[in-house]
Design a protein around this motif. Structure first.
Motif, short mmCIF file in Angstrom:
data_model
loop_
_atom_site.label_atom_id
_atom_site.label_comp_id
_atom_site.label_asym_id
_atom_site.label_seq_id
_atom_site.Cartn_x
_atom_site.Cartn_y
_atom_site.Cartn_z
N THR A 23 -4.18 -0.84 7.14
CA THR A 23 -3.41 -1.71 8.03
C THR A 23 -4.14 -3.01 8.27
O THR A 23 -3.54 -4.09 8.21
N TYR A 24 -5.44 -2.93 8.55
CA TYR A 24 -6.24 -4.15 8.74
C TYR A 24 -6.21 -5.01 7.49
O TYR A 24 -6.06 -6.24 7.56
N ILE A 25 -6.36 -4.38 6.32
CA ILE A 25 -6.39 -5.14 5.07
C ILE A 25 -5.03 -5.76 4.78
O ILE A 25 -4.94 -6.92 4.35
N ASN A 26 -3.96 -5.04 5.04
CA ASN A 26 -2.62 -5.61 4.85
C ASN A 26 -2.39 -6.80 5.77
O ASN A 26 -1.76 -7.80 5.38
N ASN A 27 -2.91 -6.72 7.01
CA ASN A 27 -2.80 -7.86 7.93
C ASN A 27 -3.52 -9.08 7.37
O ASN A 27 -3.02 -10.21 7.45
N ILE A 28 -4.72 -8.86 6.82
CA ILE A 28 -5.49 -9.96 6.23
C ILE A 28 -4.71 -10.60 5.08
O ILE A 28 -4.59 -11.83 5.00
N LYS A 29 -4.18 -9.76 4.20
CA LYS A 29 -3.45 -10.29 3.02
C LYS A 29 -2.21 -11.07 3.44
O LYS A 29 -1.89 -12.11 2.87
N GLN A 30 -1.51 -10.58 4.45
CA GLN A 30 -0.31 -11.27 4.92
C GLN A 30 -0.66 -12.62 5.55
O GLN A 30 0.02 -13.62 5.31
N LYS A 31 -1.72 -12.67 6.33
CA LYS A 31 -2.10 -13.91 7.00
C LYS A 31 -2.64 -14.94 6.01
O LYS A 31 -2.39 -16.15 6.16
N ILE A 32 -3.38 -14.47 5.01
CA ILE A 32 -3.90 -15.40 4.00
C ILE A 32 -2.82 -15.77 3.00
O ILE A 32 -2.81 -16.88 2.46
N GLY A 33 -1.92 -14.86 2.75
CA GLY A 33 -0.83 -15.15 1.80
C GLY A 33 -1.21 -14.90 0.36
O GLY A 33 -0.67 -15.54 -0.55
N ALA A 34 -2.15 -13.98 0.14
CA ALA A 34 -2.57 -13.66 -1.22
C ALA A 34 -3.11 -12.23 -1.26
O ALA A 34 -3.77 -11.79 -0.32
N PRO A 35 -2.85 -11.51 -2.36
CA PRO A 35 -3.32 -10.11 -2.48
C PRO A 35 -4.77 -10.06 -2.95
O PRO A 35 -5.07 -9.60 -4.06
N LEU A 36 -5.69 -10.48 -2.10
CA LEU A 36 -7.08 -10.61 -2.52
C LEU A 36 -7.83 -9.28 -2.56
O LEU A 36 -8.86 -9.18 -3.21
N ILE A 37 -7.35 -8.29 -1.84
CA ILE A 37 -8.08 -7.04 -1.71
C ILE A 37 -7.29 -5.91 -2.38
O ILE A 37 -6.14 -5.66 -2.04
#
Length: 224
Positions: free
Chosen positions: A198-212
């Motif tokens: 959930t934390y990682i999905n939040n990061i990806k959504q806020k950054i706008g890229a599937p970095l992780i």
């Protein structure tokens, strides 16, 4: 050869407890109660990691850290602080003088042993004294706790920022779930893998890229 750990703490009981537990993990451990002798002991012992208490008579741990960092042979040696003090200004000063991490004694021994294992056995990086990390289009600014992706400023809550900062120090490395858990939340907190997702999905959504990316119970920062 076993990794070597130098402990510097004026409290004999704490020193003995840490030494016993780290030796059980397979490390060669030396204890030093006199902070004035710590640098000389480090010279002779040549540790892979140094654990310093802050509040000690004669010379405090932050001053010892500063002395060590001014010597070429200890520029890249890991230095962790383990202390009963929780004041934020002390944490900031400890990292400013070259400390790699700051662990409060109240969080328990397990937090320390997990962090030692992370850097010495798993070969992952924990260096919170690093202020800026640039990887491709990603810039992580620890001085402001901000992230920039392709020039766009991204504000993340504390745990999301710390998680990304940890992963940015270990790009393209496959990081186990337990390493993320113990290094971001501590050993007394239990999260399911889906909670970290959930934390990682939040990061990806806020950054706008599937970095992780995730594979099994491991996570990796990639795409650079």
């Amino acid at each position: 050869m076993p990794h070597k750990v130098l402990l510097v703490d004026d409290d004999k009981d704490i020193l003995d407890l840490l030494k016993y537990n780290l030796e059980r993990e397979g490390y060669t451990v030396m204890g030093e109660r006199d902070s004035q002798q710590a640098v000389a002991t480090a010279h002779s012992f040549q540790p892979d990691l140094i654990i310093l208490d802050i509040m000690m008579p004669k010379v405090n741990g932050i001053e010892v850290c500063s002395q060590l960092r001014n010597l070429e042979e200890f520029k890249s040696t890991y230095i962790f602080f383990l202390t009963a003090k929780s004041e934020k200004y002390l944490q900031s000063e400890a990292l400013e003088q070259g400390g790699d991490d700051y662990i409060e004694k109240i969080t328990g021994l397990r937090a320390l042993t997990h962090k030692v294992s992370t850097v010495l056995k798993k070969n992952l990086v924990i260096r919170k004294c690093i202020k800026h990390i640039d990887i491709g289009d990603l810039h992580v600014d620890r001085t402001k706790n901000l992230v920039y992706y392709r020039g766009k400023e991204v504000v993340l809550p504390k745990h999301e920022f710390e998680l990304l900062y940890f992963m940015a120090q270990n790009p393209r490395k496959s990081i186990p779930h337990d390493s993320i858990l113990h290094n971001i939340w501590g050993s007394e907190v239990y999260l399911f893998a889906k909670s970290i997702d959930t934390y990682i999905n939040n990061i990806k959504q806020k950054i706008g890229a599937p970095l992780i990316a995730k594979q099994g119970n491991r996570y990796r920062l990639e795409g650079f």
